[in-house]
Design a protein around this motif. Structure first.
Motif, mmCIF file in Angstrom:
data_model
loop_
_atom_site.group_PDB
_atom_site.id
_atom_site.type_symbol
_atom_site.label_atom_id
_atom_site.label_comp_id
_atom_site.label_asym_id
_atom_site.label_seq_id
_atom_site.Cartn_x
_atom_site.Cartn_y
_atom_site.Cartn_z
ATOM 1 N N UNK A 184 0.855 -1.182 0.000
ATOM 2 C CA UNK A 184 0.000 0.000 0.000
ATOM 3 C C UNK A 184 0.895 1.238 0.000
ATOM 4 N N UNK A 185 0.923 1.937 -1.115
ATOM 5 C CA UNK A 185 1.814 3.082 -1.262
ATOM 6 C C UNK A 185 1.177 4.391 -0.826
ATOM 7 N N UNK A 186 1.729 5.471 -1.299
ATOM 8 C CA UNK A 186 1.250 6.813 -0.962
ATOM 9 C C UNK A 186 -0.153 7.009 -1.517
ATOM 10 N N UNK A 187 -1.018 7.626 -0.739
ATOM 11 C CA UNK A 187 -2.407 7.811 -1.130
ATOM 12 C C UNK A 187 -2.577 9.024 -2.036
ATOM 13 N N UNK A 188 -3.567 8.948 -2.945
ATOM 14 C CA UNK A 188 -3.978 10.164 -3.653
ATOM 15 C C UNK A 188 -4.919 10.938 -2.739
ATOM 16 N N UNK A 189 -5.301 12.121 -3.127
ATOM 17 C CA UNK A 189 -6.028 12.992 -2.205
ATOM 18 C C UNK A 189 -7.408 12.449 -1.857
ATOM 19 N N UNK A 190 -8.116 11.859 -2.825
ATOM 20 C CA UNK A 190 -9.443 11.325 -2.512
ATOM 21 C C UNK A 190 -9.351 10.135 -1.558
ATOM 22 N N UNK A 191 -8.398 9.235 -1.814
ATOM 23 C CA UNK A 191 -8.222 8.100 -0.911
ATOM 24 C C UNK A 191 -7.795 8.592 0.475
ATOM 25 N N UNK A 192 -6.972 9.637 0.519
ATOM 26 C CA UNK A 192 -6.524 10.181 1.800
ATOM 27 C C UNK A 192 -7.672 10.817 2.570
ATOM 28 N N UNK A 193 -8.588 11.491 1.860
ATOM 29 C CA UNK A 193 -9.763 12.059 2.522
ATOM 30 C C UNK A 193 -10.630 10.947 3.108
ATOM 31 N N UNK A 194 -10.798 9.867 2.361
ATOM 32 C CA UNK A 194 -11.580 8.730 2.848
ATOM 33 C C UNK A 194 -10.912 8.108 4.072
ATOM 34 N N UNK A 195 -9.601 7.970 4.033
ATOM 35 C CA UNK A 195 -8.866 7.435 5.174
ATOM 36 C C UNK A 195 -9.068 8.294 6.411
ATOM 37 N N UNK A 219 -13.022 14.934 21.193
ATOM 38 C CA UNK A 219 -11.994 15.829 21.723
ATOM 39 C C UNK A 219 -10.600 15.222 21.567
ATOM 40 N N UNK A 220 -10.535 13.893 21.484
ATOM 41 C CA UNK A 220 -9.259 13.200 21.338
ATOM 42 C C UNK A 220 -8.828 13.076 19.867
ATOM 43 N N UNK A 221 -9.707 13.446 18.966
ATOM 44 C CA UNK A 221 -9.410 13.348 17.533
ATOM 45 C C UNK A 221 -8.706 14.623 17.068
ATOM 46 N N UNK A 222 -7.551 14.457 16.459
ATOM 47 C CA UNK A 222 -6.776 15.588 15.947
ATOM 48 C C UNK A 222 -6.821 15.552 14.423
ATOM 49 N N UNK A 223 -7.641 16.404 13.790
ATOM 50 C CA UNK A 223 -7.743 16.370 12.326
ATOM 51 C C UNK A 223 -6.400 16.628 11.660
ATOM 52 N N UNK A 224 -6.149 15.909 10.584
ATOM 53 C CA UNK A 224 -4.924 16.098 9.810
ATOM 54 C C UNK A 224 -5.063 17.336 8.938
ATOM 55 N N UNK A 225 -4.028 18.152 8.891
ATOM 56 C CA UNK A 225 -4.045 19.316 8.007
ATOM 57 C C UNK A 225 -4.228 18.855 6.568
ATOM 58 N N UNK A 226 -5.045 19.565 5.815
ATOM 59 C CA UNK A 226 -5.367 19.148 4.443
ATOM 60 C C UNK A 226 -4.104 18.930 3.622
ATOM 61 N N UNK A 227 -3.117 19.784 3.783
ATOM 62 C CA UNK A 227 -1.889 19.660 3.009
ATOM 63 C C UNK A 227 -1.050 18.441 3.356
ATOM 64 N N UNK A 228 -1.379 17.769 4.453
ATOM 65 C CA UNK A 228 -0.613 16.599 4.883
ATOM 66 C C UNK A 228 -1.418 15.305 4.803
ATOM 67 N N UNK A 229 -2.629 15.383 4.268
ATOM 68 C CA UNK A 229 -3.483 14.195 4.226
ATOM 69 C C UNK A 229 -2.835 13.035 3.477
ATOM 70 N N UNK A 230 -2.183 13.320 2.357
ATOM 71 C CA UNK A 230 -1.611 12.242 1.552
ATOM 72 C C UNK A 230 -0.377 11.619 2.197
ATOM 73 N N UNK A 231 0.121 12.231 3.270
ATOM 74 C CA UNK A 231 1.277 11.664 3.968
ATOM 75 C C UNK A 231 0.871 10.680 5.058
ATOM 76 N N UNK A 232 -0.425 10.621 5.366
ATOM 77 C CA UNK A 232 -0.890 9.723 6.418
ATOM 78 C C UNK A 232 -0.808 8.280 5.926
ATOM 79 N N UNK A 233 -0.242 7.408 6.745
ATOM 80 C CA UNK A 233 -0.112 6.004 6.376
ATOM 81 C C UNK A 233 -1.477 5.333 6.413
#
Length: 389
Positions: free
Chosen positions: A46-57, A228-242
């Protein structure tokens, strides 16, 4: 895939003469003899995500923090599980939010949907659903809650605004003739859209707004400390999330054809997995005892537990027969797998279900055809054997 052998060991080994007799070990599984149909058994990276897959993740990740309806109120113990067309993680408009979602919700990133009912018969049940949505900023979330509430109120005649402590004016409205209460709650970068419906009161023609508003308050008071424990990922870093964890998703059986349009493939922790089970009441304790670490959703459900003992416990519990199930044949070459069949036809539930443990993993496969369920679990087993090498 080259022929290989995989061995699962259970019980006690190496006993001395004064100890209990050695437990007989099951015969090794000849992977090359399994019937895997047309399913591919080669593991994937499973490689680097595209933006749509990253949003779904990101939406699926939110599900790891949200309480189930059962945790809001123990009456809501009937969930749709994997057999339903319910959407869990989503990036497109979800059907309950409306046709103008794109216009009403600029800055939307991704979301997670959960739903349950208080009785197995929907005609006499109360239902609770939550569509939790992530936005790129607090300002976007606040504006979206306003716009979505206006659109939903205008969707049908007869909806009236109601006052609920903690909810802004016009963010809660009731449709008395259908015994439905709708709320939108903006909180930080989230908007939670909740629908409460009482089918029993529809049948008898009674209303109880007080009970529904109390449930809305209880629902939000349960959700807030979790998110409150959920920390949203910055949009510009979404594709870096594993996306993957421990190569679990890369070793999950891939779907075929239109099946990919259902509950999207993804990976959930123990809390997220509770949204997907059909039995949250019993599985809440079972998952904890078995040490469920991750659940991969694809053509099968693939659980990773803390150890082999936990996997055996989970597999035994999820393959147990009840008054609605009867035993079906095990797959060719995989006698350890337990398959069952629904005794009564149910259009919302897959007819056949197979379960097997492999080391610290548990595989569950579902289909309306026994041969397909058997092939799925056999193919997933073969893929895990490749992972174990």
């Amino acid at each position: 895939m080259a022929a290989s052998l995989a061995l699962i060991t259970f019980g006690i080994s190496g006993c001395s003469s004064d100890e209990a007799p050695e437990v007989e070990q099951p015969a090794p599984v000849d992977i090359s003899a399994l019937d895997i149909g047309s399913y591919a058994t080669a593991p994937r990276t499973i490689g680097k995500q595209n933006i749509d897959r990253a949003r779904l993740t990101e939406g699926q990740r939110l599900g790891n923090y949200l309480p189930t309806p059962f945790e809001v109120d123990s009456r809501f113990k009937y969930q749709s599980g994997m057999d339903s067309n319910s959407v869990y993680g989503f990036i497109e408009r979800i059907y309950t939010v409306g046709d103008t979602f794109a216009e009403d919700a600029p800055g939307f990133v991704g979301g997670f949907y959960s739903w349950a009912q208080s009785h197995d018969d929907i005609l006499i049940a109360e239902t609770l659903s939550n569509a939790a949505m992530i936005f790129d900023s607090e300002a976007s979330a606040s504006a979206a809650a306003d716009a979505l509430a206006r659109s939903q109120r205008a969707k049908k005649e007869g909806r009236v605004a109601v006052q609920i402590p903690g909810f802004a004016d016009e963010h809660a409205f009731w449709q008395p003739d259908r015994q439905e209460l709708f709320t939108f709650k903006a909180y930080k970068q989230l908007v939670v859209y909740t629908t409460i419906k009482d089918y029993a009161k529809i049948e008898v023609g009674t209303t109880d707004l007080g009970a529904m508003t109390s449930m809305a308050t209880k629902n939000w008071s349960t959700i807030q400390p979790r998110v409150d424990k959920f920390d949203p990922t910055a949009v510009g870093k979404l594709t870096d999330v594993e996306l993957d964890h421990d190569q679990l998703l890369g070793h999950s059986l891939a779907r075929q054809g239109e099946e990919s349009q259902k509950n999207p493939p993804g990976i959930y922790n123990q809390q997220g997995a509770l949204h997907i089970t059909t039995t949250p009441e019993s599985d809440r304790k079972l998952f904890e005892t078995a040490g469920v670490e991750w659940l991969g959703i694809n053509a099968t459900e693939l659980y990773q537990t803390k150890d082999e003992k936990g996997a055996e416990l989970l597999s035994d519990e999820h393959s147990a027969l009840n008054k609605k199930l009867r035993s079906a044949g095990s797959p060719k070459g995989l006698p350890a797998a337990q398959c069952n069949e629904l005794k009564v036809k149910d259009s919302l539930t897959m007819r056949f279900h197979c379960t097997v443990a492999y080391g610290r993993y548990v595989i569950e496969a579902r289909s309306n055809q026994l041969i397909d369920a058997q092939q799925r679990i056999s193919a997933q087993y073969a893929m895990l054997a490749a992972k174990a090498k």
